[in-house]
Design a protein around this motif. Structure first.
Motif: not given
Length: 528
Positions: A262-270
Protein backbone atom coordinates in the motif's frame (compact mmCIF):
# COMPACT_ATOMS: atom_id res chain seq x y z
CA UNK A 1 -24.33 -95.01 27.93
CA UNK A 2 -27.43 -95.34 25.73
CA UNK A 3 -25.56 -95.45 22.40
CA UNK A 4 -23.30 -98.50 23.35
CA UNK A 5 -26.37 -100.39 24.62
CA UNK A 6 -28.18 -99.77 21.35
CA UNK A 7 -25.16 -100.99 19.37
CA UNK A 8 -24.88 -104.13 21.56
CA UNK A 9 -28.57 -104.90 21.19
CA UNK A 10 -28.38 -104.56 17.42
CA UNK A 11 -25.39 -106.98 17.17
CA UNK A 12 -26.43 -110.77 17.01
CA UNK A 13 -24.55 -113.35 19.15
CA UNK A 14 -22.72 -116.08 17.09
CA UNK A 15 -23.98 -119.67 17.43
CA UNK A 16 -21.49 -122.16 19.07
CA UNK A 17 -22.26 -124.90 16.55
CA UNK A 18 -21.84 -122.75 13.43
CA UNK A 19 -19.27 -123.66 10.75
CA UNK A 20 -16.13 -121.57 10.08
CA UNK A 21 -17.65 -120.24 6.84
CA UNK A 22 -20.80 -119.21 8.74
CA UNK A 23 -18.70 -117.63 11.45
CA UNK A 24 -16.79 -115.56 8.85
CA UNK A 25 -20.05 -114.47 7.22
CA UNK A 26 -21.54 -113.52 10.56
CA UNK A 27 -18.36 -111.55 11.42
CA UNK A 28 -18.55 -109.59 8.16
CA UNK A 29 -22.21 -108.81 8.74
CA UNK A 30 -21.47 -107.74 12.31
CA UNK A 31 -18.68 -105.40 11.20
CA UNK A 32 -20.92 -103.96 8.52
CA UNK A 33 -23.62 -103.28 11.05
CA UNK A 34 -21.10 -101.61 13.36
CA UNK A 35 -19.80 -99.40 10.56
CA UNK A 36 -23.35 -98.50 9.53
CA UNK A 37 -24.26 -97.65 13.11
CA UNK A 38 -21.13 -95.51 13.47
CA UNK A 39 -21.90 -93.69 10.23
CA UNK A 40 -25.46 -93.03 11.33
CA UNK A 41 -24.35 -91.78 14.73
CA UNK A 42 -21.57 -89.64 13.24
CA UNK A 43 -23.76 -88.24 10.49
CA UNK A 44 -26.67 -87.52 12.79
CA UNK A 45 -24.44 -85.80 15.33
CA UNK A 46 -22.74 -83.69 12.62
CA UNK A 47 -26.07 -82.68 11.07
CA UNK A 48 -27.50 -81.73 14.46
CA UNK A 49 -24.47 -79.55 15.30
CA UNK A 50 -24.52 -77.98 11.83
CA UNK A 51 -28.20 -77.04 12.19
CA UNK A 52 -27.64 -75.53 15.62
CA UNK A 53 -24.73 -73.40 14.34
CA UNK A 54 -26.70 -72.45 11.23
CA UNK A 55 -29.64 -71.23 13.34
CA UNK A 56 -27.30 -69.24 15.57
CA UNK A 57 -25.68 -67.68 12.49
CA UNK A 58 -29.06 -66.64 11.09
CA UNK A 59 -29.95 -65.10 14.46
CA UNK A 60 -26.74 -63.01 14.62
CA UNK A 61 -27.08 -61.97 10.99
CA UNK A 62 -30.60 -60.67 11.48
CA UNK A 63 -30.07 -59.19 14.95
CA UNK A 64 -26.62 -57.60 14.51
CA UNK A 65 -26.34 -57.43 10.67
CA UNK A 66 -23.12 -59.45 10.66
CA UNK A 67 -22.26 -60.45 7.02
CA UNK A 68 -21.07 -64.02 7.70
CA UNK A 69 -21.22 -65.30 4.10
CA UNK A 70 -20.26 -68.73 2.70
CA UNK A 71 -17.25 -69.09 4.98
CA UNK A 72 -19.62 -69.45 7.90
CA UNK A 73 -21.33 -72.44 6.23
CA UNK A 74 -17.90 -74.05 5.67
CA UNK A 75 -17.00 -73.41 9.31
CA UNK A 76 -20.31 -74.89 10.52
CA UNK A 77 -19.74 -78.05 8.45
CA UNK A 78 -16.11 -78.56 9.48
CA UNK A 79 -16.83 -77.75 13.13
CA UNK A 80 -19.72 -80.26 13.13
CA UNK A 81 -17.39 -82.97 11.74
CA UNK A 82 -14.74 -81.97 14.32
CA UNK A 83 -17.14 -82.34 17.28
CA UNK A 84 -18.69 -85.58 15.93
CA UNK A 85 -15.30 -87.28 15.54
CA UNK A 86 -14.63 -86.75 19.26
CA UNK A 87 -17.24 -89.42 20.09
CA UNK A 88 -15.53 -92.48 21.67
CA UNK A 89 -16.82 -94.96 19.05
CA UNK A 90 -15.59 -92.83 16.07
CA UNK A 91 -11.99 -93.15 14.82
CA UNK A 92 -10.95 -91.26 11.67
CA UNK A 93 -7.22 -91.69 11.95
CA UNK A 94 -5.30 -89.45 9.54
CA UNK A 95 -8.47 -87.68 8.33
CA UNK A 96 -8.82 -86.05 11.73
CA UNK A 97 -5.84 -83.77 11.04
CA UNK A 98 -7.45 -82.44 7.87
CA UNK A 99 -10.75 -81.80 9.63
CA UNK A 100 -8.96 -79.96 12.47
CA UNK A 101 -6.98 -77.87 10.00
CA UNK A 102 -10.15 -76.99 8.09
CA UNK A 103 -11.85 -75.88 11.33
CA UNK A 104 -8.95 -73.57 12.29
CA UNK A 105 -8.62 -72.00 8.83
CA UNK A 106 -12.35 -71.47 8.28
CA UNK A 107 -12.64 -70.17 11.85
CA UNK A 108 -9.91 -67.62 11.03
CA UNK A 109 -12.07 -66.25 8.22
CA UNK A 110 -15.00 -65.93 10.62
CA UNK A 111 -12.81 -64.01 13.09
CA UNK A 112 -11.66 -61.72 10.25
CA UNK A 113 -15.28 -61.09 9.24
CA UNK A 114 -16.28 -60.18 12.80
CA UNK A 115 -13.27 -57.90 13.23
CA UNK A 116 -14.06 -56.09 9.99
CA UNK A 117 -17.68 -55.65 11.03
CA UNK A 118 -16.77 -54.19 14.44
CA UNK A 119 -13.51 -52.69 13.20
CA UNK A 120 -14.33 -49.05 13.88
CA UNK A 121 -15.49 -49.68 17.43
CA UNK A 122 -12.31 -51.64 18.27
CA UNK A 123 -9.52 -49.95 16.31
CA UNK A 124 -11.06 -46.86 14.77
CA UNK A 125 -10.22 -43.26 15.47
CA UNK A 126 -13.03 -40.75 15.32
CA UNK A 127 -16.63 -40.34 16.35
CA UNK A 128 -17.97 -43.85 16.96
CA UNK A 129 -19.20 -45.92 14.06
CA UNK A 130 -18.88 -42.98 11.65
CA UNK A 131 -15.09 -42.89 11.82
CA UNK A 132 -13.14 -43.58 8.68
CA UNK A 133 -10.67 -46.43 9.12
CA UNK A 134 -8.09 -46.95 6.36
CA UNK A 135 -8.22 -50.24 4.48
CA UNK A 136 -4.53 -50.64 5.28
CA UNK A 137 -5.24 -51.34 8.97
CA UNK A 138 -8.14 -53.69 8.16
CA UNK A 139 -5.97 -55.66 5.74
CA UNK A 140 -3.11 -55.78 8.25
CA UNK A 141 -5.33 -57.24 10.98
CA UNK A 142 -6.74 -59.82 8.55
CA UNK A 143 -3.21 -60.86 7.53
CA UNK A 144 -2.10 -61.26 11.16
CA UNK A 145 -5.14 -63.41 12.04
CA UNK A 146 -4.69 -65.66 9.02
CA UNK A 147 -0.93 -66.10 9.62
CA UNK A 148 -1.62 -66.98 13.25
CA UNK A 149 -4.13 -69.65 12.16
CA UNK A 150 -1.66 -70.96 9.56
CA UNK A 151 1.07 -71.35 12.20
CA UNK A 152 -1.34 -73.29 14.45
CA UNK A 153 -2.22 -75.66 11.59
CA UNK A 154 1.40 -76.33 10.59
CA UNK A 155 2.97 -76.64 14.03
CA UNK A 156 0.21 -77.91 16.33
CA UNK A 157 -2.01 -79.97 14.03
CA UNK A 158 0.41 -81.41 11.48
CA UNK A 159 3.36 -81.34 13.88
CA UNK A 160 5.78 -79.86 11.35
CA UNK A 161 8.67 -77.81 12.80
CA UNK A 162 8.73 -74.21 11.62
CA UNK A 163 12.52 -73.96 11.57
CA UNK A 164 13.00 -75.43 8.09
CA UNK A 165 9.95 -73.68 6.78
CA UNK A 166 11.18 -70.35 8.11
CA UNK A 167 14.64 -70.93 6.67
CA UNK A 168 13.19 -71.57 3.22
CA UNK A 169 10.83 -68.65 3.65
CA UNK A 170 13.82 -66.48 4.57
CA UNK A 171 15.52 -67.19 1.26
CA UNK A 172 12.29 -66.56 -0.61
CA UNK A 173 11.76 -63.40 1.47
CA UNK A 174 15.17 -62.02 0.49
CA UNK A 175 14.42 -62.58 -3.18
CA UNK A 176 10.96 -61.06 -2.90
CA UNK A 177 12.30 -58.19 -0.82
CA UNK A 178 14.76 -57.22 -3.54
CA UNK A 179 12.13 -57.60 -6.25
CA UNK A 180 9.41 -55.76 -4.32
CA UNK A 181 11.57 -53.14 -2.65
CA UNK A 182 9.35 -50.20 -3.66
CA UNK A 183 6.16 -52.05 -2.76
CA UNK A 184 7.46 -52.97 0.69
CA UNK A 185 8.65 -49.40 1.18
CA UNK A 186 5.15 -48.15 0.43
CA UNK A 187 3.69 -50.75 2.80
CA UNK A 188 5.85 -49.75 5.78
CA UNK A 189 5.40 -46.07 4.96
CA UNK A 190 1.64 -46.67 5.08
CA UNK A 191 2.04 -48.17 8.56
CA UNK A 192 4.01 -45.08 9.62
CA UNK A 193 1.38 -42.72 8.21
CA UNK A 194 -1.50 -44.37 10.03
CA UNK A 195 0.09 -45.37 13.32
CA UNK A 196 2.07 -42.13 13.51
CA UNK A 197 -1.23 -40.27 13.84
CA UNK A 198 -0.18 -37.30 11.67
CA UNK A 199 -2.71 -37.99 8.90
CA UNK A 200 -6.14 -39.57 8.73
CA UNK A 201 -8.98 -39.63 6.20
CA UNK A 202 -10.76 -36.28 6.10
CA UNK A 203 -7.63 -34.21 6.85
CA UNK A 204 -6.70 -31.37 4.50
CA UNK A 205 -3.03 -31.38 3.46
CA UNK A 206 -0.69 -29.30 1.38
CA UNK A 207 1.59 -31.67 -0.55
CA UNK A 208 3.95 -29.74 -2.79
CA UNK A 209 1.75 -27.06 -4.35
CA UNK A 210 -1.48 -29.05 -4.07
CA UNK A 211 -4.14 -28.57 -1.40
CA UNK A 212 -6.05 -31.85 -1.06
CA UNK A 213 -8.21 -33.90 1.31
CA UNK A 214 -7.20 -37.44 2.33
CA UNK A 215 -9.77 -39.93 1.08
CA UNK A 216 -8.00 -43.22 1.85
CA UNK A 217 -4.71 -44.69 3.08
CA UNK A 218 -4.12 -48.20 1.69
CA UNK A 219 -1.14 -50.57 1.64
CA UNK A 220 0.43 -48.96 -1.43
CA UNK A 221 -0.58 -45.31 -1.63
CA UNK A 222 -2.45 -42.39 -0.11
CA UNK A 223 -5.41 -41.18 -2.17
CA UNK A 224 -6.27 -37.49 -2.02
CA UNK A 225 -8.90 -35.22 -3.62
CA UNK A 226 -8.08 -31.63 -4.57
CA UNK A 227 -10.41 -28.63 -4.48
CA UNK A 228 -11.05 -29.26 -8.19
CA UNK A 229 -12.30 -32.82 -7.46
CA UNK A 230 -9.14 -34.28 -9.02
CA UNK A 231 -7.89 -37.46 -7.34
CA UNK A 232 -4.19 -37.84 -6.57
CA UNK A 233 -2.68 -41.26 -5.88
CA UNK A 234 0.65 -40.66 -4.13
CA UNK A 235 2.86 -43.64 -3.12
CA UNK A 236 3.22 -43.81 0.66
CA UNK A 237 7.02 -43.77 0.48
CA UNK A 238 6.88 -40.49 -1.48
CA UNK A 239 4.48 -38.72 0.85
CA UNK A 240 6.62 -39.56 3.90
CA UNK A 241 9.61 -37.90 2.20
CA UNK A 242 7.67 -34.70 1.39
CA UNK A 243 7.25 -31.70 3.68
CA UNK A 244 3.52 -31.96 4.28
CA UNK A 245 1.34 -29.30 5.91
CA UNK A 246 -1.71 -30.64 7.76
CA UNK A 247 -4.44 -27.99 8.06
CA UNK A 248 -6.71 -30.26 10.16
CA UNK A 249 -4.30 -31.26 12.95
CA UNK A 250 -4.48 -30.74 15.88
CA UNK A 251 -7.68 -28.74 15.14
CA UNK A 252 -9.42 -27.56 11.98
CA UNK A 253 -8.93 -23.90 12.99
CA UNK A 254 -5.88 -22.39 11.32
CA UNK A 255 -4.63 -19.09 9.92
CA UNK A 256 -4.24 -17.82 6.36
CA UNK A 257 -2.20 -14.82 5.25
CA UNK A 258 -2.50 -12.22 2.50
CA UNK A 259 0.25 -9.78 1.57
CA UNK A 260 -0.65 -6.40 0.13
CA UNK A 261 1.52 -3.42 -0.78
CA UNK A 262 0.00 0.00 0.00
CA UNK A 263 0.86 3.67 -0.43
CA UNK A 264 3.61 5.23 1.69
CA UNK A 265 1.46 8.32 2.34
CA UNK A 266 -1.12 6.43 4.44
CA UNK A 267 -0.47 5.96 8.16
CA UNK A 268 0.01 2.29 9.20
CA UNK A 269 -2.52 2.70 12.03
CA UNK A 270 -5.23 3.67 9.53
CA UNK A 271 -4.22 0.80 7.24
CA UNK A 272 -4.53 -1.73 10.07
CA UNK A 273 -8.06 -0.59 10.90
CA UNK A 274 -9.22 -0.70 7.27
CA UNK A 275 -7.69 -4.11 6.58
CA UNK A 276 -9.16 -5.71 9.72
CA UNK A 277 -12.66 -4.32 9.08
CA UNK A 278 -12.63 -5.50 5.46
CA UNK A 279 -11.28 -8.93 6.44
CA UNK A 280 -13.98 -9.55 9.07
CA UNK A 281 -16.66 -9.13 6.39
CA UNK A 282 -15.13 -11.95 4.35
CA UNK A 283 -17.05 -15.20 3.99
CA UNK A 284 -15.77 -17.89 6.38
CA UNK A 285 -13.45 -15.60 8.39
CA UNK A 286 -13.58 -16.17 12.17
CA UNK A 287 -14.09 -13.23 14.52
CA UNK A 288 -12.09 -15.04 17.21
CA UNK A 289 -9.11 -15.07 17.09
CA UNK A 290 -9.30 -11.58 15.62
CA UNK A 291 -7.46 -10.78 12.36
CA UNK A 292 -4.04 -9.17 12.76
CA UNK A 293 -2.00 -6.90 10.50
CA UNK A 294 1.80 -6.82 10.48
CA UNK A 295 3.98 -4.23 8.76
CA UNK A 296 6.33 -6.54 6.95
CA UNK A 297 8.59 -4.50 4.67
CA UNK A 298 9.37 -1.03 3.32
CA UNK A 299 9.54 -1.99 -0.34
CA UNK A 300 10.67 0.09 -3.32
CA UNK A 301 7.28 1.54 -4.21
CA UNK A 302 5.00 0.50 -1.33
CA UNK A 303 4.76 -0.62 2.29
CA UNK A 304 4.08 -4.36 2.47
CA UNK A 305 1.49 -5.45 5.03
CA UNK A 306 0.81 -9.04 6.08
CA UNK A 307 -2.87 -9.70 6.92
CA UNK A 308 -3.42 -12.78 9.10
CA UNK A 309 -6.89 -14.23 9.72
CA UNK A 310 -8.40 -17.53 10.91
CA UNK A 311 -10.71 -20.04 9.24
CA UNK A 312 -12.07 -23.54 10.02
CA UNK A 313 -13.14 -25.02 6.66
CA UNK A 314 -10.00 -25.38 4.54
CA UNK A 315 -12.02 -26.98 1.76
CA UNK A 316 -13.32 -23.45 0.98
CA UNK A 317 -9.98 -21.64 1.38
CA UNK A 318 -9.96 -20.39 -2.22
CA UNK A 319 -13.44 -18.85 -1.89
CA UNK A 320 -12.47 -17.31 1.46
CA UNK A 321 -9.27 -15.77 0.08
CA UNK A 322 -11.18 -14.40 -2.92
CA UNK A 323 -13.86 -12.91 -0.65
CA UNK A 324 -11.29 -11.21 1.58
CA UNK A 325 -9.32 -9.81 -1.39
CA UNK A 326 -12.53 -8.48 -2.95
CA UNK A 327 -13.49 -6.74 0.29
CA UNK A 328 -9.99 -5.27 0.54
CA UNK A 329 -10.26 -3.73 -2.94
CA UNK A 330 -13.52 -1.96 -2.14
CA UNK A 331 -12.44 -0.89 1.36
CA UNK A 332 -9.14 0.57 0.10
CA UNK A 333 -10.97 2.50 -2.61
CA UNK A 334 -13.44 3.96 -0.12
CA UNK A 335 -10.62 5.17 2.14
CA UNK A 336 -8.51 6.54 -0.73
CA UNK A 337 -5.70 4.07 -0.09
CA UNK A 338 -3.99 3.06 -3.31
CA UNK A 339 -2.10 -0.08 -4.26
CA UNK A 340 0.85 1.50 -6.11
CA UNK A 341 2.37 0.03 -9.22
CA UNK A 342 6.11 -0.77 -9.21
CA UNK A 343 7.86 2.40 -10.29
CA UNK A 344 9.98 1.67 -13.36
CA UNK A 345 9.57 4.74 -15.53
CA UNK A 346 7.70 7.96 -14.83
CA UNK A 347 4.79 8.18 -17.28
CA UNK A 348 1.32 9.64 -17.26
CA UNK A 349 -1.26 7.01 -16.53
CA UNK A 350 -4.46 7.30 -18.52
CA UNK A 351 -7.15 4.84 -17.36
CA UNK A 352 -8.95 2.86 -20.01
CA UNK A 353 -12.26 3.61 -18.29
CA UNK A 354 -12.81 7.25 -17.40
CA UNK A 355 -13.71 7.89 -13.74
CA UNK A 356 -17.30 8.93 -13.03
CA UNK A 357 -18.25 12.60 -12.76
CA UNK A 358 -18.41 12.67 -8.96
CA UNK A 359 -19.64 16.27 -8.52
CA UNK A 360 -22.54 15.62 -10.86
CA UNK A 361 -23.42 12.41 -9.01
CA UNK A 362 -23.24 14.14 -5.62
CA UNK A 363 -25.36 17.06 -6.83
CA UNK A 364 -27.97 14.69 -8.15
CA UNK A 365 -27.89 12.66 -4.92
CA UNK A 366 -28.42 15.74 -2.72
CA UNK A 367 -31.86 16.18 -4.25
CA UNK A 368 -32.93 13.04 -2.37
CA UNK A 369 -31.77 14.30 1.06
CA UNK A 370 -34.69 15.49 3.21
CA UNK A 371 -32.76 18.36 4.82
CA UNK A 372 -31.53 19.82 1.51
CA UNK A 373 -34.54 22.15 1.53
CA UNK A 374 -33.09 24.17 4.44
CA UNK A 375 -29.69 24.64 2.75
CA UNK A 376 -28.85 27.60 0.53
CA UNK A 377 -26.99 27.32 -2.77
CA UNK A 378 -23.60 28.05 -1.23
CA UNK A 379 -24.04 25.33 1.38
CA UNK A 380 -25.14 22.84 -1.28
CA UNK A 381 -22.10 23.71 -3.38
CA UNK A 382 -19.85 23.12 -0.36
CA UNK A 383 -21.41 19.67 0.11
CA UNK A 384 -20.92 18.85 -3.57
CA UNK A 385 -17.24 19.82 -3.33
CA UNK A 386 -16.51 17.92 -0.11
CA UNK A 387 -18.78 14.86 -0.09
CA UNK A 388 -17.49 11.75 -1.83
CA UNK A 389 -18.69 8.86 -3.95
CA UNK A 390 -17.92 5.43 -2.47
CA UNK A 391 -18.42 1.86 -3.73
CA UNK A 392 -19.32 -1.33 -1.87
CA UNK A 393 -18.98 -4.88 -3.12
CA UNK A 394 -21.64 -7.55 -2.93
CA UNK A 395 -21.93 -8.82 0.66
CA UNK A 396 -20.19 -5.83 2.27
CA UNK A 397 -21.79 -3.98 5.17
CA UNK A 398 -22.42 -0.27 4.64
CA UNK A 399 -23.30 0.20 8.30
CA UNK A 400 -23.59 -2.16 11.26
CA UNK A 401 -26.31 -2.19 13.89
CA UNK A 402 -25.17 -0.76 17.23
CA UNK A 403 -22.11 1.07 15.86
CA UNK A 404 -21.69 4.76 16.61
CA UNK A 405 -22.63 6.72 13.50
CA UNK A 406 -21.53 10.04 12.05
CA UNK A 407 -22.37 9.75 8.36
CA UNK A 408 -25.18 9.06 5.92
CA UNK A 409 -25.37 7.43 2.48
CA UNK A 410 -27.41 8.25 -0.60
CA UNK A 411 -27.73 5.14 -2.79
CA UNK A 412 -26.99 5.94 -6.44
CA UNK A 413 -26.72 2.44 -7.89
CA UNK A 414 -27.26 -1.06 -6.56
CA UNK A 415 -29.50 -2.73 -3.99
CA UNK A 416 -29.05 -3.12 -0.23
CA UNK A 417 -30.78 -5.19 2.45
CA UNK A 418 -31.84 -3.86 5.87
CA UNK A 419 -31.16 -6.44 8.60
CA UNK A 420 -32.28 -6.06 12.21
CA UNK A 421 -31.06 -8.17 15.14
CA UNK A 422 -34.10 -8.94 17.30
CA UNK A 423 -33.23 -11.08 20.30
CA UNK A 424 -30.35 -12.75 18.48
CA UNK A 425 -32.42 -13.50 15.34
CA UNK A 426 -31.37 -11.61 12.20
CA UNK A 427 -34.34 -10.54 10.09
CA UNK A 428 -34.58 -8.74 6.77
CA UNK A 429 -37.09 -5.89 7.16
CA UNK A 430 -36.65 -3.82 3.99
CA UNK A 431 -34.69 -3.22 0.79
CA UNK A 432 -32.84 0.00 -0.06
CA UNK A 433 -33.18 1.01 -3.73
CA UNK A 434 -31.36 3.69 -5.75
CA UNK A 435 -32.45 7.20 -4.70
CA UNK A 436 -33.04 6.27 -1.04
CA UNK A 437 -31.04 7.56 1.95
CA UNK A 438 -29.80 5.80 5.06
CA UNK A 439 -28.19 7.07 8.26
CA UNK A 440 -29.56 10.66 8.38
CA UNK A 441 -30.14 10.50 12.14
CA UNK A 442 -26.59 9.32 12.77
CA UNK A 443 -25.22 12.18 10.66
CA UNK A 444 -27.22 14.86 12.48
CA UNK A 445 -27.39 13.54 16.05
CA UNK A 446 -24.73 10.83 16.34
CA UNK A 447 -27.28 8.16 17.25
CA UNK A 448 -26.13 4.55 17.08
CA UNK A 449 -27.06 2.61 13.96
CA UNK A 450 -30.48 1.01 14.34
CA UNK A 451 -29.94 -1.64 11.63
CA UNK A 452 -27.31 -3.34 9.53
CA UNK A 453 -27.24 -2.49 5.81
CA UNK A 454 -25.68 -5.13 3.53
CA UNK A 455 -25.05 -4.64 -0.19
CA UNK A 456 -26.90 -7.29 -2.21
CA UNK A 457 -24.93 -6.28 -5.32
CA UNK A 458 -22.19 -3.83 -6.22
CA UNK A 459 -23.44 -0.52 -4.82
CA UNK A 460 -22.40 3.09 -5.41
CA UNK A 461 -23.38 5.74 -2.87
CA UNK A 462 -22.72 9.35 -1.87
CA UNK A 463 -21.29 9.60 1.65
CA UNK A 464 -21.82 12.77 3.71
CA UNK A 465 -19.81 12.75 6.90
CA UNK A 466 -20.01 14.87 10.03
CA UNK A 467 -16.69 16.48 9.09
CA UNK A 468 -18.32 17.77 5.88
CA UNK A 469 -21.52 19.12 7.50
CA UNK A 470 -19.87 20.58 10.62
CA UNK A 471 -18.27 23.67 8.90
CA UNK A 472 -21.63 24.58 7.33
CA UNK A 473 -23.41 24.45 10.70
CA UNK A 474 -20.57 26.38 12.40
CA UNK A 475 -20.89 29.21 9.84
CA UNK A 476 -24.72 29.23 10.08
CA UNK A 477 -25.84 28.57 13.69
CA UNK A 478 -29.44 29.31 12.72
CA UNK A 479 -29.33 26.18 10.56
CA UNK A 480 -29.55 24.10 13.75
CA UNK A 481 -33.00 25.52 14.45
CA UNK A 482 -34.21 24.68 10.96
CA UNK A 483 -32.78 21.15 11.13
CA UNK A 484 -34.35 20.44 14.53
CA UNK A 485 -37.75 21.63 13.26
CA UNK A 486 -37.37 19.46 10.16
CA UNK A 487 -36.40 16.42 12.22
CA UNK A 488 -39.40 16.91 14.53
CA UNK A 489 -41.79 17.05 11.58
CA UNK A 490 -40.17 13.96 10.07
CA UNK A 491 -40.54 12.08 13.37
CA UNK A 492 -44.22 12.99 13.60
CA UNK A 493 -44.76 11.95 10.01
CA UNK A 494 -43.12 8.58 10.62
CA UNK A 495 -45.35 8.05 13.65
CA UNK A 496 -48.45 8.94 11.63
CA UNK A 497 -49.40 11.75 14.02
CA UNK A 498 -49.78 14.41 11.33
CA UNK A 499 -52.42 12.44 9.45
CA UNK A 500 -54.34 11.03 12.40
CA UNK A 501 -54.35 13.78 15.01
CA UNK A 502 -57.18 16.34 14.96
CA UNK A 503 -56.10 18.19 18.11
CA UNK A 504 -53.86 21.00 16.87
CA UNK A 505 -52.83 22.02 20.39
CA UNK A 506 -51.64 18.50 21.21
CA UNK A 507 -49.85 18.29 17.89
CA UNK A 508 -48.05 21.58 18.47
CA UNK A 509 -47.00 20.51 21.96
CA UNK A 510 -45.61 17.21 20.73
CA UNK A 511 -43.76 18.90 17.88
CA UNK A 512 -42.25 21.38 20.32
CA UNK A 513 -41.03 18.54 22.54
CA UNK A 514 -39.44 16.73 19.60
CA UNK A 515 -37.87 19.95 18.31
CA UNK A 516 -36.34 20.77 21.70
CA UNK A 517 -34.98 17.24 21.99
CA UNK A 518 -33.41 17.31 18.52
CA UNK A 519 -32.03 20.80 19.07
CA UNK A 520 -30.25 19.63 22.22
CA UNK A 521 -28.80 16.61 20.39
CA UNK A 522 -27.64 18.69 17.42
CA UNK A 523 -25.86 21.24 19.60
CA UNK A 524 -24.20 18.52 21.65
CA UNK A 525 -23.12 16.47 18.63
CA UNK A 526 -21.70 19.45 16.71
CA UNK A 527 -20.30 21.00 19.91
CA UNK A 528 -22.16 24.31 19.55
Amino acid sequence: MILPLLIAAATPEPSPSASPEALISESVITEGIKVTNKALIYGGTAIAIYLVLFILGRFFKRRFQVPLGWFYHIFCLTFALFVAQMLPMIDFGVAEEHVNAAVVLSGAFIVITLLRHYFVAIFGRGDGMNAKVPKLLSQLVSLVVFLFAFVIVIQNIYGQPLGGLLAGAGVVGIVLGLALQDTLGNLFAGFAIYFGGQFKPGDWLKVGEEHAEIMEVNWRSTRLRTCDDIYLDIPNSNITKETVTNFSHPTARHALRIEVGLDYDVAPTKVRKVLVEACLMGKGVLAEPAPAVFLKEFAASSITYDLKFWIEDHGCFEEILSSVRTNLWYALRRHNISIPYPIQLETQYVPAVQPPDCPALIKDGLKKVFFASVLNDGQKTYLVDHARVVSFGEGEKLIKQGDAGSSMYIILEGLADVLVDIGGAIRSVAKINPGECIGEMSLLTGEARSATIVALEDTTAVEIDKSVLAPIIADSPELVENLSDLLARRRLQNEGVLSESTNSALLAEKQQDYQSNFLRKLRKFFEL
